[in-house]
Design a protein around this motif. Structure first.
Motif, PDB file in Angstrom:
ATOM      1  N   LEU A 183      35.776  42.772  77.430  1.00  0.00           N
ATOM      2  CA  LEU A 183      35.491  43.568  76.177  1.00  0.00           C
ATOM      3  C   LEU A 183      34.661  42.292  75.365  1.00  0.00           C
ATOM      4  CD1 LEU A 183      38.867  45.237  75.304  1.00  0.00           C
ATOM      5  CD2 LEU A 183      36.562  46.305  75.746  1.00  0.00           C
ATOM      6  N   MET A 184      34.983  41.036  75.507  1.00  0.00           N
ATOM      7  CA  MET A 184      34.259  39.934  74.822  1.00  0.00           C
ATOM      8  C   MET A 184      32.757  40.246  75.019  1.00  0.00           C
ATOM      9  SD  MET A 184      34.387  35.990  75.095  1.00  0.00           S
ATOM     10  CE  MET A 184      33.465  36.067  76.394  1.00  0.00           C
ATOM     11  N   PHE A 185      32.374  40.349  76.218  1.00  0.00           N
ATOM     12  CA  PHE A 185      31.000  40.313  76.600  1.00  0.00           C
ATOM     13  C   PHE A 185      30.354  41.676  76.232  1.00  0.00           C
ATOM     14  CE2 PHE A 185      32.587  37.632  79.870  1.00  0.00           C
ATOM     15  CZ  PHE A 185      31.662  36.289  79.654  1.00  0.00           C
ATOM     16  N   VAL A 186      31.024  42.944  76.016  1.00  0.00           N
ATOM     17  CA  VAL A 186      30.507  43.916  75.360  1.00  0.00           C
ATOM     18  C   VAL A 186      30.516  43.886  73.845  1.00  0.00           C
ATOM     19  CG1 VAL A 186      31.050  46.446  75.009  1.00  0.00           C
ATOM     20  CG2 VAL A 186      31.704  45.591  76.869  1.00  0.00           C
ATOM     21  N   GLY A 187      31.449  43.084  73.280  1.00  0.00           N
ATOM     22  CA  GLY A 187      31.213  42.684  71.907  1.00  0.00           C
ATOM     23  C   GLY A 187      29.956  41.885  71.639  1.00  0.00           C
ATOM     24  N   ILE A 188      29.901  40.790  72.548  1.00  0.00           N
ATOM     25  CA  ILE A 188      28.558  40.032  72.459  1.00  0.00           C
ATOM     26  C   ILE A 188      27.240  40.899  72.459  1.00  0.00           C
ATOM     27  CG2 ILE A 188      27.085  38.296  73.369  1.00  0.00           C
ATOM     28  CD1 ILE A 188      29.687  37.117  74.557  1.00  0.00           C
ATOM     29  N   ALA A 189      27.133  41.843  73.207  1.00  0.00           N
ATOM     30  CA  ALA A 189      26.118  42.783  73.462  1.00  0.00           C
ATOM     31  C   ALA A 189      25.815  43.545  72.094  1.00  0.00           C
ATOM     32  CB  ALA A 189      26.061  43.661  74.597  1.00  0.00           C
ATOM     33  N   ALA A 190      27.022  43.901  71.287  1.00  0.00           N
ATOM     34  CA  ALA A 190      27.012  44.961  70.639  1.00  0.00           C
ATOM     35  C   ALA A 190      27.076  44.285  68.970  1.00  0.00           C
ATOM     36  CB  ALA A 190      28.154  46.024  70.383  1.00  0.00           C
ATOM     37  N   MET A 191      27.312  42.937  68.823  1.00  0.00           N
ATOM     38  CA  MET A 191      27.833  42.517  67.737  1.00  0.00           C
ATOM     39  C   MET A 191      26.535  42.605  66.449  1.00  0.00           C
ATOM     40  SD  MET A 191      27.877  38.440  68.390  1.00  0.00           S
ATOM     41  CE  MET A 191      26.618  37.417  68.888  1.00  0.00           C
ATOM     42  N   ARG A 192      25.337  42.577  67.085  1.00  0.00           N
ATOM     43  CA  ARG A 192      24.234  42.769  66.215  1.00  0.00           C
ATOM     44  C   ARG A 192      24.115  43.925  65.522  1.00  0.00           C
ATOM     45  NH1 ARG A 192      19.730  39.696  65.143  1.00  0.00           N
ATOM     46  NH2 ARG A 192      17.783  40.905  64.128  1.00  0.00           N
ATOM     47  N   ARG A 193      24.482  44.900  66.105  1.00  0.00           N
ATOM     48  CA  ARG A 193      24.555  46.403  65.584  1.00  0.00           C
ATOM     49  C   ARG A 193      25.704  46.515  64.729  1.00  0.00           C
ATOM     50  NH1 ARG A 193      26.253  51.187  66.499  1.00  0.00           N
ATOM     51  NH2 ARG A 193      27.525  50.879  68.249  1.00  0.00           N
ATOM     52  N   LEU A 194      26.728  45.801  65.150  1.00  0.00           N
ATOM     53  CA  LEU A 194      28.007  46.018  64.470  1.00  0.00           C
ATOM     54  C   LEU A 194      28.265  45.194  63.199  1.00  0.00           C
ATOM     55  CD1 LEU A 194      30.465  46.366  67.304  1.00  0.00           C
ATOM     56  CD2 LEU A 194      29.664  48.339  65.961  1.00  0.00           C
ATOM     57  N   LEU A 195      27.563  44.044  63.169  1.00  0.00           N
ATOM     58  CA  LEU A 195      27.820  42.969  62.179  1.00  0.00           C
ATOM     59  C   LEU A 195      26.653  42.700  61.194  1.00  0.00           C
ATOM     60  CD1 LEU A 195      29.694  40.303  64.311  1.00  0.00           C
ATOM     61  CD2 LEU A 195      30.684  42.208  62.636  1.00  0.00           C
ATOM     62  N   GLY A 238      34.107  44.783  70.966  1.00  0.00           N
ATOM     63  CA  GLY A 238      33.883  45.407  72.198  1.00  0.00           C
ATOM     64  C   GLY A 238      34.875  46.767  72.488  1.00  0.00           C
ATOM     65  N   PHE A 239      35.885  46.643  71.698  1.00  0.00           N
ATOM     66  CA  PHE A 239      36.696  47.808  72.020  1.00  0.00           C
ATOM     67  C   PHE A 239      36.058  48.928  70.909  1.00  0.00           C
ATOM     68  CE2 PHE A 239      40.193  50.597  71.006  1.00  0.00           C
ATOM     69  CZ  PHE A 239      40.957  50.527  72.185  1.00  0.00           C
ATOM     70  N   VAL A 240      35.608  48.632  69.786  1.00  0.00           N
ATOM     71  CA  VAL A 240      35.004  49.469  68.887  1.00  0.00           C
ATOM     72  C   VAL A 240      33.702  49.931  69.293  1.00  0.00           C
ATOM     73  CG1 VAL A 240      33.686  49.372  66.566  1.00  0.00           C
ATOM     74  CG2 VAL A 240      35.799  48.252  66.795  1.00  0.00           C
ATOM     75  N   ARG A 241      33.042  49.241  70.074  1.00  0.00           N
ATOM     76  CA  ARG A 241      31.721  49.770  70.586  1.00  0.00           C
ATOM     77  C   ARG A 241      32.168  50.799  71.962  1.00  0.00           C
ATOM     78  NH1 ARG A 241      28.400  52.598  71.918  1.00  0.00           N
ATOM     79  NH2 ARG A 241      26.156  52.168  72.601  1.00  0.00           N
ATOM     80  N   LEU A 242      32.963  50.478  72.585  1.00  0.00           N
ATOM     81  CA  LEU A 242      33.349  51.356  73.649  1.00  0.00           C
ATOM     82  C   LEU A 242      33.824  52.524  73.228  1.00  0.00           C
ATOM     83  CD1 LEU A 242      34.270  49.163  76.760  1.00  0.00           C
ATOM     84  CD2 LEU A 242      32.153  50.432  76.250  1.00  0.00           C
ATOM     85  N   SER A 243      34.800  52.186  72.127  1.00  0.00           N
ATOM     86  CA  SER A 243      35.479  53.668  71.395  1.00  0.00           C
ATOM     87  C   SER A 243      34.679  54.500  70.861  1.00  0.00           C
ATOM     88  CB  SER A 243      36.440  52.900  70.405  1.00  0.00           C
ATOM     89  OG  SER A 243      37.390  52.376  70.830  1.00  0.00           O
TER      90      SER A 243
END
Length: 279
Positions: free
Chosen positions: A57-69, A114-119
């Protein structure tokens, strides 16, 4: 962390502040030089702390953090995560695992992203079930690790020369409710030495023995000395009787003693007696 760097920059200058943040002050060489063992043990520390979905999930979060944050915050989170990891993974000290704690905090934040992104992608149900199952399996994993390492002869980092310490149990199982190796070592050490003895201990064992001495052996005249402090030849001359060490291993006793003494630890005892040659 960034605030501390800013304070240090105002006090000492920008480069000293950056150097302190990246490499530390007292132990900078251990970070800059690093070691192969540190680079190998570092990732194992991370895996040990996250035997579940957190790392994927951390790696998913890294990939998605620019869009989410958003850009600036994503850069800040990414740089802090990288800095904490790179600092610890090359830190060639015995308690290297302790210096990953800031990275673990950042990894948990990124795992949440990452959890938020996959959710958002409609995977909430199976993701939640998998996360709960793996979290429940985590303590089971920890409880099995000591027997697994012994079964397959996997070396566990950390000291193996201390009496009563079961290294796999000590290092791999987080709960310490029935782990009293330090207390057993300290009590046996204080029972072993006669009054008037000098006991040279490194910082791993000194405080445990000193606490037991104060609490349970306060009437016993024993001098405890921290290795490197009051343990030089001028403080403990050759031939001094009843000198004891917690370890005969390299780096855990005064090097000058090797020329003048041998070390003997009787069966069932905690400390090594310094046996002066020719005496």
């Amino acid at each position: 962390m960034l605030l501390l760097i800013a304070f240090e920059a105002a006090k000492s200058g920008l480069w000293p502040a950056i150097s302190s943040a990246l490499f530390g002050q007292r132990w900078g060489d251990n970070v800059v030089k690093g070691s192969v063992s540190a680079l190998k043990n570092g990732p194992l520390c991370v895996l040990l702390n996250f035997p579940n979905l957190a790392l994927p999930l951390m790696f998913v979060g890294i990939a998605a953090m620019r869009r989410l944050l958003g850009g600036p915050l994503a850069w800040a989170v990414g740089l802090m995560t990288a800095m904490y990891f790179l600092f610890a993974v090359r830190y060639s000290v015995s308690d290297q695992f302790m210096f990953f704690v800031p990275f673990y905090a950042m990894a948990a934040i990124l795992a949440g992203l990452g959890f938020v992104r996959l959710s958002e992608a409609g995977k909430r149900r199976w993701l939640g079930v998998a996360a709960i199952i793996l979290l429940a399996a985590t303590p089971v994993t920890y409880s099995l690790l000591p027997s697994i390492t012994q079964r397959f002869n996997i070396a566990v980092p950390g000291r193996t020369d201390l009496a009563y310490r079961d290294s796999p149990r000590y290092w791999l199982v987080p709960w310490k409710n029935n782990e009293d190796s330090a207390g057993m070592f300290a009590r046996t050490a204080m029972e072993q030495v006669p009054p008037g003895s000098i006991v040279i201990l490194d910082s791993t064992t000194f405080y445990a023995v000193d606490m037991i001495r104060r609490l349970e052996f306060s009437d016993k005249d024993v001098r405890l000395v921290i290795l490197g402090k009051d343990s030089k030849m001028d403080a403990i001359p050759v031939g001094t009787p009843n000198v004891y060490l917690d370890s005969a291993g390299e780096g855990y006793h005064e090097k000058w003693m090797d020329e003048f003494a041998t070390y003997d630890r009787p069966a069932g005892k905690a400390l090594f007696l310094v046996v002066w040659k020719g005496r």
